[in-house]
Design a protein around this motif. Structure first.
Motif, PDB file in Angstrom:
ATOM      1  N   LYS A  87      -8.302  -1.195  -2.883  1.00  0.00           N
ATOM      2  CA  LYS A  87      -9.338  -0.739  -1.959  1.00  0.00           C
ATOM      3  C   LYS A  87      -8.781   0.324  -1.014  1.00  0.00           C
ATOM      4  O   LYS A  87      -9.391   1.357  -0.774  1.00  0.00           O
ATOM      5  N   GLU A  88      -7.579   0.075  -0.492  1.00  0.00           N
ATOM      6  CA  GLU A  88      -6.977   1.017   0.462  1.00  0.00           C
ATOM      7  C   GLU A  88      -6.498   2.294  -0.197  1.00  0.00           C
ATOM      8  O   GLU A  88      -6.400   3.324   0.446  1.00  0.00           O
ATOM      9  N   THR A  89      -6.150   2.219  -1.477  1.00  0.00           N
ATOM     10  CA  THR A  89      -5.603   3.408  -2.140  1.00  0.00           C
ATOM     11  C   THR A  89      -6.663   4.106  -2.996  1.00  0.00           C
ATOM     12  O   THR A  89      -6.361   5.090  -3.670  1.00  0.00           O
ATOM     13  N   ASN A 115      -6.891  -5.842  -2.718  1.00  0.00           N
ATOM     14  CA  ASN A 115      -6.859  -5.302  -1.346  1.00  0.00           C
ATOM     15  C   ASN A 115      -6.119  -3.970  -1.295  1.00  0.00           C
ATOM     16  O   ASN A 115      -6.520  -3.047  -0.584  1.00  0.00           O
ATOM     17  N   VAL A 165       0.848  -1.200   0.000  1.00  0.00           N
ATOM     18  CA  VAL A 165       0.000   0.000   0.000  1.00  0.00           C
ATOM     19  C   VAL A 165       0.881   1.247   0.000  1.00  0.00           C
ATOM     20  O   VAL A 165       0.680   2.193  -0.793  1.00  0.00           O
TER      21      VAL A 165
END
Ligand code: 13P
Ligand code: SF4
Length: 348
Positions: A189-191, A186, A164
């Motif tokens: 989604k976080e970025t 995944n 990330v």
């Protein structure tokens, strides 16, 4: 260095191992394993070797012979700085290759002939060249779970602990993130990026704030489901669920925490909870249970990585005695692969 490694006899090695892992390994196995571990630790000193052990190694090996244990990132850093004559990598082939790329003067040994990885097998250097041709100028972020020739085509590598961070630091609207579909989803989604498979045609506009991904999967982590979590919580309402980021996105979403193998180890150590469900290779749960006898790991223990499982105490002894299997790499590929690893180490 742990005391087990400095034990003066097989009997002492056995006593120390029993004390450490007697709650997770049957006593009938322990003396036999202690004999091998004692011999490995003796030859290791004689040959000025260092042993690196990934968190997925089986408990008797994990707790008896490595000088250092950890996740892919931690062990890469240690391998890069080692001054030992031999680096024995108790992990899988891409990890031993990474050690050789970063520290070519050392003899790097893998105790098994193959010890592959379904993610590393999912993409070739030619696949990456085609992606770069299709998306010119887009930075390529490659998971460390790949072979040297794929890393050689890469701008920057990443691991589960820094993916990330690396994607954020690149400050690029669009990145190619390969080969793990679930890890990439995944990270996306976080970025806040959308994901695009290369099979889905996209023009310049569609590519904005995107991550171009690949369909590789970890054959271990893809087996975990949301039902595993729901069932565990139904029986143990206070259980904390920890998932590796190679798990499917809906599994990570349903968990309480997601992180690299070492991040999960540290999480359990520092948590006040008493019960944990750890969604990753099951030897790691046993290793954590041995370190934290007051805490309970709920086992889904049919799930072992067959590649990590190739690394045994018996084969590590042969590896040290006979200097096999040595990692050898084409020098041009090694130099190009090193740039992508060096950039990762600088950025994380
Ligand atoms: P870590 O870098 O988190 O140790 O993961 C390596 C791996 O292969 C997980 O399946
Ligand atoms: Fe590869 Fe999965 Fe095994 Fe890790 S657990 S080495 S990603 S196959």
């Amino acid at each position: 260095m742990s005391t087990i490694q400095n034990a003066a006899s097989v009997a002492e090695t056995y006593e120390l191992l029993k004390n450490k892992i007697g709650n997770v390994v049957p006593d009938a196995e322990l003396y036999y394993k202690a004999e091998i571990a004692y011999e490995i630790n003796r030859i290791k000193k004689e040959k000025n070797a260092v042993i690196l052990g990934h968190n997925y190694m089986e408990p008797a090996l994990f707790h008896s012979i490595p000088d250092y244990v950890g996740d892919s990132l931690g062990l890469s850093r240690i391998a890069a700085k080692s001054t030992a004559d031999r680096i024995v990598f108790c992990g899988v082939r891409f990890m031993a290759e990474t050690a050789k790329i970063l520290n070519p003067q050392r003899m790097v040994l893998l105790p098994a002939k193959v010890a592959g990885c379904s993610l590393a097998a999912a993409i070739t250097a030619e696949d990456v060249r085609k992606l770069k041709k299709k998306y010119p100028g887009v930075p390529v972020v490659t998971y460390i779970n790949t072979y040297a020739d794929v890393k050689a085509e890469t701008d920057v590598c990443c691991t589960s602990s820094n993916a990330v961070d690396i994607v954020r630091k690149l400050e690029s609207d669009v990145v190619i993130c390969i080969p793990d579909e679930f890890l990439a989803k995944n990270v996306a989604k976080e970025t806040g990026k959308k994901v695009i498979l290369p099979s889905e045609a996209a023009d310049g506009n569609e590519l904005r704030e995107s991550m171009i991904i690949w369909d590789g999967k970890c054959e271990v982590h893809e087996k975990f489901t949301v039902s595993d979590i729901v069932n565990a919580r139904a029986q143990f309402p206070d259980v904390e669920v920890l998932a590796h980021p190679e798990c499917p996105p809906e599994v990570v979403e349903a968990s309480d925490y997601s992180g690299s193998t070492t991040a999960i180890v540290d999480y359990v150590k520092n948590s006040d909870s008493e019960q944990f469900l750890i969604l990753t290779e099951c030897s790691m749960s046993d290793n954590i249970a041995a370190e934290n006898p007051e805490k309970e790991m709920l086992g889904l223990c049919s799930i072992r990585c067959p590649h990590m499982n190739e690394i045994t105490l018996e084969d590590t002894l042969t590896c040290l005695r006979e200097d096999k299997y040595q990692i050898e790499l084409d020098e041009d590929i090694r130099i190009r692969a090193k740039k992508s690893l060096d950039r990762m180490l600088e950025m994380s």
